[in-house]
Structure formats: structure tokens, C-alpha cells
Design an enzyme around this catalytic site. Structure first.
Site, mmCIF file in Angstrom:
data_model
loop_
_atom_site.group_PDB
_atom_site.id
_atom_site.type_symbol
_atom_site.label_atom_id
_atom_site.label_comp_id
_atom_site.label_asym_id
_atom_site.label_seq_id
_atom_site.Cartn_x
_atom_site.Cartn_y
_atom_site.Cartn_z
ATOM 1 N N HIS A 36 0.605 -1.000 -0.113
ATOM 2 C CA HIS A 36 0.367 -0.395 -0.251
ATOM 3 C C HIS A 36 0.681 1.164 0.096
ATOM 4 C CE1 HIS A 36 -2.418 3.075 0.803
ATOM 5 N NE2 HIS A 36 -2.361 3.259 1.807
ATOM 6 N N HIS A 62 3.028 7.051 6.158
ATOM 7 C CA HIS A 62 2.314 7.543 6.276
ATOM 8 C C HIS A 62 1.233 6.799 7.519
ATOM 9 C CE1 HIS A 62 0.021 5.111 3.358
ATOM 10 N NE2 HIS A 62 -1.200 5.967 3.492
ATOM 11 N N ASP A 63 1.058 5.717 7.610
ATOM 12 C CA ASP A 63 0.223 4.442 8.198
ATOM 13 C C ASP A 63 0.872 4.210 9.437
ATOM 14 O OD1 ASP A 63 -2.135 5.107 6.786
ATOM 15 O OD2 ASP A 63 -1.658 3.651 5.362
ATOM 16 N N GLU A 66 0.007 5.473 12.895
ATOM 17 C CA GLU A 66 -1.130 5.132 12.591
ATOM 18 C C GLU A 66 -1.406 3.619 12.964
ATOM 19 O OE1 GLU A 66 -4.529 7.371 10.044
ATOM 20 O OE2 GLU A 66 -5.717 5.499 9.911
ATOM 21 N N ASP A 67 -1.148 2.234 12.645
ATOM 22 C CA ASP A 67 -0.915 1.169 12.358
ATOM 23 C C ASP A 67 -0.066 0.500 13.153
ATOM 24 O OD1 ASP A 67 -3.669 1.035 11.187
ATOM 25 O OD2 ASP A 67 -2.919 1.386 9.288
ATOM 26 N N ASP A 123 -3.070 8.300 -1.533
ATOM 27 C CA ASP A 123 -3.771 7.403 -0.310
ATOM 28 C C ASP A 123 -5.372 7.243 -0.289
ATOM 29 O OD1 ASP A 123 -3.949 5.245 1.694
ATOM 30 O OD2 ASP A 123 -4.082 7.690 3.145
HETATM 31 ZN ZN ZN Z 1 -2.745 4.495 3.714
#
Ligand code: ZN
Length: 188
Positions: A36, A62-63, A66-67, A123
Site C-alpha cells: 500500500h 504515512h500509516d 497510525e497502524d 492514499d
Molecule cells: Zn494509507
């Protein structure tokens, strides 16, 4: 692109691959999560002609906050304050329930920096492409359609940033939305 910038992109790719190593996407094949962020990188570099290393590195990362267990501090010390600022802007507040987080993305989109808007635009394009080509198997057509429309609402708040990437998003949205039609059958 100068060699230093390429080195930063490679370092970010390595870092993101490590951080996302246990994660899979929600598609039926459970593809590796790192596909991704790599898709965002390709969209920005190939389709958008973006050469700003801060944007490209931020797209790869970017993630992560958050993840994964990554902190913004970690991003700042390794990739600098500019990258950390972009990653922070595209990171949802996970203490909020999902419907609130979705609304906050719409509410905040117009206030993002230009760099953060580019990452978010890529995204949303990548996510809608996934919904069209390899949706999570447990998602109903209605859920897919709602997801497409939500993505479009976020992007509509950021218009005027990059015409080619916005056109690519619109094309992707239309193709994705079509697959949410009950008459549509996903080709194998
Ligand atoms: Zn993403």
C-alpha cells in the site's frame, strides 16, 4: 532526483517494511501491507511527477504511526521535522470512534499543508483502487459505495492542489463506484 533524496526514500522504504512486517491488507489474498505505501509512492512519483523527497518519504511512512507502534518522535529523529509534520497531519486520532475519525478527515482536509494533501490524495486513490480491484471479501456493495463516497468527500475538500492527481482520483472513483453497482461482477 539527487542521490541524498533517493537514499532517504530507500531508508523510509526499509523502515516502513520493517514496521508493517506483521500486517496484511484486507483483500481476499491478504497481500502484504507494505504494498500500500509503495503504491502511494508510485502514484506520486509516476502519475504526479512529484519529486519532493519530504512528500515521497512521508507517503512511505504515512500509516506507521497510525497502524504500528511507531511514534512521531521516532519519525522526527530519523527523518526530520518536515516529514514528521506531514505524517502527523495524515494520522487519525485512534482514541476516537471510527465514524468520528471519518468526519474529522473531511473537516480537516482543507487545512492540511500542501504536502499532506498530496499524500492524502494518493492514499485515497490507492484505497479506492483496492476497493474496485480487490475489496475486502466481507464488505457489502453498500459499504463499498459508502467508502468511495467518503473518500470523494475528503478529496473534494482539497481540490486545486494537483490537477493530474485529482483527475486520476476522479477516474479511480468512477471505476470504483461502478463496481458497487449490484449488476457488476468482479472479473477474476
Ligand atoms: Zn494509507
Amino acid at each position: 532526483m539527487e542521490q541524498g533524496a533517493l537514499g532517504q526514500v530507500i531508508d523510509a522504504l526499509h523502515f516502513a517494511a520493517y514496521k508493517h512486517r506483521y500486517q496484511r491488507r484486507k483483500d481476499v489474498e491478504q497481500t502484504p501491507y507494505i504494498n500500500h505505501p509503495i503504491e502511494l509512492l508510485r502514484i506520486l512519483f509516476e502519475d504526479g511527477g512529484v519529486r519532493d523527497p519530504v512528500v515521497l518519504v512521508s507517503a512511505l511512512l504515512h500509516d506507521t504511526v497510525e497502524d504500528t507502534e511507531t511514534t512521531l518522535e521516532e519519525i522526527r529523529s530519523r527523518f526530520g521535522a518536515d516529514v514528521a509534520a506531514v505524517v502527523e497531519q495524515v494520522t487519525d486520532d485512534k482514541s476516537q470512534p471510527q465514524d468520528v475519525r471519518k468526519q474529522l478527515q473531511i473537516d480537516h482536509a482543507a487545512d492540511l499543508s500542501d504536502r499532506a494533501k498530496l499524500v492524502k490524495l494518493a492514499d485515497k486513490t490507492a484505497n479506492l483502487r483496492n476497493v474496485a480491484q480487490s475489496p475486502p471479501p466481507d464488505w457489502s456493495l453498500e459499504r463499498r459505495a459508502n467508502y468511495c463516497n467518503w473518500g470523494k468527500r475528503v478529496v473534494d475538500e482539497m481540490r486545486g492542489i494537483h490537477s493530474a492527481l485529482e483527475a486520476l482520483f476522479d477516474e479511480t472513483y468512477e471505476a470504483a463506484y461502478k463496481t458497487c453497482n449490484p449488476q457488476f461482477t468482479l472479473e477474476k
